[in-house]
Scaffold this motif. Structure first.
Motif, PDB file in Angstrom:
ATOM      1  N   ARG A 181       3.770   0.641  -2.374  1.00 24.54           N
ATOM      2  CA  ARG A 181       2.527   0.805  -2.845  1.00 24.54           C
ATOM      3  C   ARG A 181       1.875  -0.549  -3.426  1.00 24.54           C
ATOM      4  N   ILE A 182       2.741  -1.222  -3.973  1.00 19.76           N
ATOM      5  CA  ILE A 182       2.204  -2.668  -4.364  1.00 19.76           C
ATOM      6  C   ILE A 182       1.823  -3.457  -3.267  1.00 19.76           C
ATOM      7  N   LEU A 183       2.686  -3.385  -2.059  1.00 21.91           N
ATOM      8  CA  LEU A 183       2.542  -4.064  -1.078  1.00 21.91           C
ATOM      9  C   LEU A 183       1.284  -3.715  -0.182  1.00 21.91           C
ATOM     10  N   ASP A 184       1.118  -2.220  -0.217  1.00 21.37           N
ATOM     11  CA  ASP A 184       0.117  -1.807   0.670  1.00 21.37           C
ATOM     12  C   ASP A 184      -1.467  -2.144  -0.180  1.00 21.37           C
ATOM     13  N   ALA A 185      -1.485  -1.990  -1.591  1.00 17.91           N
ATOM     14  CA  ALA A 185      -2.618  -2.485  -2.062  1.00 17.91           C
ATOM     15  C   ALA A 185      -2.763  -3.988  -2.346  1.00 17.91           C
ATOM     16  N   LEU A 290      -5.239   5.537  -4.987  1.00 18.79           N
ATOM     17  CA  LEU A 290      -4.306   6.446  -5.450  1.00 18.79           C
ATOM     18  C   LEU A 290      -3.774   6.942  -4.117  1.00 18.79           C
ATOM     19  N   TYR A 291      -2.417   6.960  -4.188  1.00 15.07           N
ATOM     20  CA  TYR A 291      -1.729   7.007  -2.998  1.00 15.07           C
ATOM     21  C   TYR A 291      -1.283   8.491  -3.126  1.00 15.07           C
ATOM     22  N   LYS A 300      -0.838   7.642   1.884  1.00 12.82           N
ATOM     23  CA  LYS A 300      -2.334   7.149   2.087  1.00 12.82           C
ATOM     24  C   LYS A 300      -3.084   6.709   0.747  1.00 12.82           C
ATOM     25  N   GLY A 301      -3.447   5.498   0.931  1.00 11.62           N
ATOM     26  CA  GLY A 301      -4.266   5.073  -0.227  1.00 11.62           C
ATOM     27  C   GLY A 301      -5.575   5.567  -0.200  1.00 11.62           C
ATOM     28  N   ILE A 302      -5.770   6.528  -1.067  1.00 10.86           N
ATOM     29  CA  ILE A 302      -7.236   7.043  -1.049  1.00 10.86           C
ATOM     30  C   ILE A 302      -7.938   6.091  -2.038  1.00 10.86           C
ATOM     31  N   LEU A 303      -9.387   5.956  -1.642  1.00 10.62           N
ATOM     32  CA  LEU A 303     -10.186   5.245  -2.254  1.00 10.62           C
ATOM     33  C   LEU A 303     -11.393   5.912  -2.889  1.00 10.62           C
ATOM     34  N   HIS A 304     -11.487   5.907  -4.224  1.00  7.77           N
ATOM     35  CA  HIS A 304     -12.801   6.257  -4.707  1.00  7.77           C
ATOM     36  C   HIS A 304     -13.881   5.224  -5.294  1.00  7.77           C
ATOM     37  N   HIS A 305     -15.149   5.399  -5.278  1.00  9.60           N
ATOM     38  CA  HIS A 305     -15.850   4.352  -5.760  1.00  9.60           C
ATOM     39  C   HIS A 305     -16.751   4.872  -6.945  1.00  9.60           C
ATOM     40  N   ILE A 306     -17.388   3.885  -7.574  1.00 12.11           N
ATOM     41  CA  ILE A 306     -17.939   4.137  -9.069  1.00 12.11           C
ATOM     42  C   ILE A 306     -18.800   5.290  -9.398  1.00 12.11           C
TER      43      ILE A 306
END
Length: 674
Positions: A181-185, A290-291, A300-306
């Motif tokens: 997870r560190i690598l992917d992000a 959040l994976y 899957k690295g799910i992206l949420h925005h502000i």
């Protein structure tokens, strides 16, 4: 309406009396506005928060139809704000500085504290300055691998304050999983703690984090800084307290330490300023990654925005739990999962709530722990998983009835469909027969609730997620993509976005489109089966890949499991499909009996009779095997992929690093039938 009429349970009258939404007519009116005039609805809701700028029209811009080009979702694109400011500064400015933000309850009942909104703001500003002194800036990624302690909330809000993107990894993951997870992000900084207790078990988090840093280095990625909170090594207890294995100071923890990388949290915080101007962020800047598990095995690295996530977290927390000032709210989830992000940290803080953060486990020091906490803090709104409820059911009512629980008004469930028996036990035993039950359906990807009762107005049926939240437009489609208007089972889909939904998968937008938007172009497909009954209520039947076609009949595993668990000797059940030369697939069932009960051929006959009784002769399982325990992730979800392998006698299980107890595998294969 009486408490139970015509198959419905009515809301708690005390909740209805003060509810934000008191009647179904009022719900329909608010819902109608949210669908027909979303700009007005969300524009009005946004007035609860501080924005440098906020657009007055055309809030949504999106494309769900992959045939028309790239899929995208944008909300209030020109808005400028900061979610940390809205969680903390705004609350202090509005007079909530001395209000308790969190009661913290440690693993051991003797270990507890609290923090006010003003104290939390000071700590967040200090750590924001620490991060900036280490070179962390807007859009940098920060990994967080911590127990459920107050410093975890401080760390994530500090990231949000300076515009860094936090990527929280649940503290039960292995070094390899953390490394991946560190690598992917591409995180350069990691925040952790020396260790934590779960019951009497000590988990050496820092050493796991150090191993992950080493693995990252071997993969040619350098983590520049690892910040460690002294948690289990910082305790100072009396001689009597140190005899308790869950409180013993770990002076001999033997931490792995690299002076070039490692820093102590307390050293960095010692002289940090309590003043830190927030970074003013654009609406569609990333808040967090959040994976979550993927069908291919790669997380899957799910992206949420502000802005969208902020409004959604606040609105769903406010309405779903009918939160009011003075309530004490308790969500048992770990912040390492989306429930903890939205309903432990962001949602409650945005609403100025007083919440409980719990580090421990429901069964330590005994099975009464959760109810001891409820009475201690006079919790009125409580949120947990069906898995926890069923696990506690095994131990009967006595541990529950040691405590009064009279403060409870709303009981929520999260994570999976809840079977009616557990729903009723939750209401009648935990809730003393008087609480409103909110069975919420949502995902990491949705950011917050999408189907849920509202506790002050919605009549409920045990096991149903009932109706859509404001702004949600659900449908049920057949395999051919036709809308199902009967009570037949199909695919749950959504044809419009809502503010808090995911925007993409980190680094892989094609996977985002392929996973959620290709099955039915024009719709977001969460991957769950659903029935809409004759009264319009939605029933989630389980993941689509947990729907089994037996001789042309599409069966949901959840429905069969609910039938099995009606047997008075069954505490838990899980159902998977197994290839069959005649039927195509047949049902293979794993059943956990109550403690001390022997699994006999007679019980198998009775269980098949239960399924016949509840569904029909076509649904009778071909195989039912004894499962003294089920394979589960550390967050409590049943690993059905593993069960499918057992049913097929396939010992190639793939990645089981998230399994809480690998010893159950051998037992399951030994008990395999057929």
């Amino acid at each position: 309406m009486d408490s139970y009429t015509d198959g419905y349970f009515s809301p708690n009258e005390d909740v209805t009396r003060v509810a934000h939404c008191k009647t179904m007519e009022e719900y329909k009116e608010i819902y109608g506005e949210s669908i027909n005039d979303p700009d007005k609805f969300w524009g009005n809701y946004a007035k609860n928060f501080y924005f440098k700028t906020f657009p007055d029209k055309n809030l949504f811009d999106y494309n769900f139809d992959i045939r028309k080009g790239d899929v995208y979702i944008k909300f209030a694109e020109d808005a400028i704000t900061n979610i940390s400011y809205n969680c903390l500064d705004l609350k202090v400015e509005n007079g909530l500085g001395d209000v308790v933000a969190f009661y913290w309850e440690g693993n051991d009942p003797l270990d507890c504290t609290s923090i006010t909104y003003k104290q939390l703001l000071d700590e967040v500003c200090k750590f924001s300055n620490v991060l900036k002194s280490l070179g962390v800036k807007k859009e940098d990624k920060v990994a967080i691998y911590m127990p459920m302690i107050l410093e975890l909330v401080v760390a994530m809000l500090a990231c949000a304050r300076i515009g860094a993107v936090h990527s929280i990894v649940f503290g039960g993951f292995s070094a390899e999983s953390l490394c991946n997870r560190i690598l992917d992000a591409s995180c350069d900084v990691i925040i952790t703690a020396d260790g934590m207790y779960r019951g009497t078990k000590l988990v050496k988090l820092k050493n796991i984090a150090s191993e992950a840093v080493k693995l990252c280095s071997e993969a040619n990625h350098k983590v520049t800084t690892c910040i460690t909170v002294k948690h289990v090594t910082a305790k100072s207890f009396s001689d009597e307290e140190t005899k308790r294995p869950s409180m013993r100071p770990c002076l001999d923890l033997q931490l792995s330490w690299n002076k070039d990388v490692d820093r102590w949290w307390h050293d960095l915080m010692a002289n940090a300023s309590t003043t830190c101007e927030p970074e003013w962020m654009k609406s569609e800047d990333t808040l967090f990654i959040l994976y979550t598990s993927g069908s291919t095995g790669k997380p899957k690295g799910i992206l949420h925005h502000i802005t969208g996530y902020m409004l959604w977290a606040s609105a769903t927390h406010k309405y779903t739990f009918d939160y009011h000032p003075g309530d004490v709210y308790f969500c048992t989830a770990d912040i390492g999962w989306i429930t903890g992000h939205t309903y432990v940290t962001y949602g409650p803080l945005l609403n100025g709530a007083t919440s409980v953060i719990f580090e421990g486990v429901p069964y330590f020091p005994d099975q009464s722990r959760l109810w001891a906490i409820v009475d201690k803090y006079q919790v009125s709104k409580f949120y947990t998983a069906p898995t926890a409820i069923r696990s506690l059911m095994k131990h009967g009512e006595e541990p529950v009835k040691k405590y009064k629980r009279t403060s409870l008004q709303v009981l929520g469930t999260v994570g999976e469909p809840i079977n009616p028996e557990a729903w009723l036990w939750y209401r009648n035993v935990i809730g003393n027969g008087k609480c409103s039950i909110v069975d919420t359906f949502w995902q990491t990807e949705t950011g917050g609730h999408v189907l849920t009762p509202l506790p002050g107005c919605t009549p409920t049926k045990p096991g149903s997620a009932t109706f859509p939240f404001f702004g949600i437009v659900p449908s049920v489609l057949s395999d051919e993509g036709k809308e199902i208007t009967s009570s037949d089972e199909g695919y749950l889909v959504f044809n419009k976005p809502w503010p808090g939904m995911m925007r993409t998968i980190h680094g892989d937008h094609k996977r985002f489109e392929g996973t959620y938007f290709t099955r039915f172009p024009g719709y977001y497909v969460p991957g769950d089966g659903c029935i809409r009954d004759k009264d319009g209520l939605f029933w989630i039947t389980g993941r689509i890949d947990d729907m089994i076609n037996v001789s042309g009949h599409l069966l949901s595993t959840a429905e069969v499991e609910s039938s099995l668990i009606t047997h008075h000797l069954v505490s838990e059940a899980a159902v998977v499909g197994r290839p069959d030369p005649i039927k195509g697939e047949c049902l293979y069932c794993f059943v956990t009996l109550l403690d001390g009960v022997e699994f006999t051929p007679g019980i198998v006959i009775e269980l098949k009779g239960k399924v016949r009784e509840h569904i029909g002769g076509f649904s009778i399982p071909d195989y039912i095997q004894s499962a003294p325990a089920l394979p589960k992730t550390r967050s409590g979800k049943i690993m059905r992929r593993v069960l499918r392998n057992v049913a097929r006698d396939n010992h190639d299980l793939g990645d089981i690093s998230t399994m809480a107890d690998e010893s159950v595998i051998g037992v399951l294969f030994a008990n395999r039938v057929g």
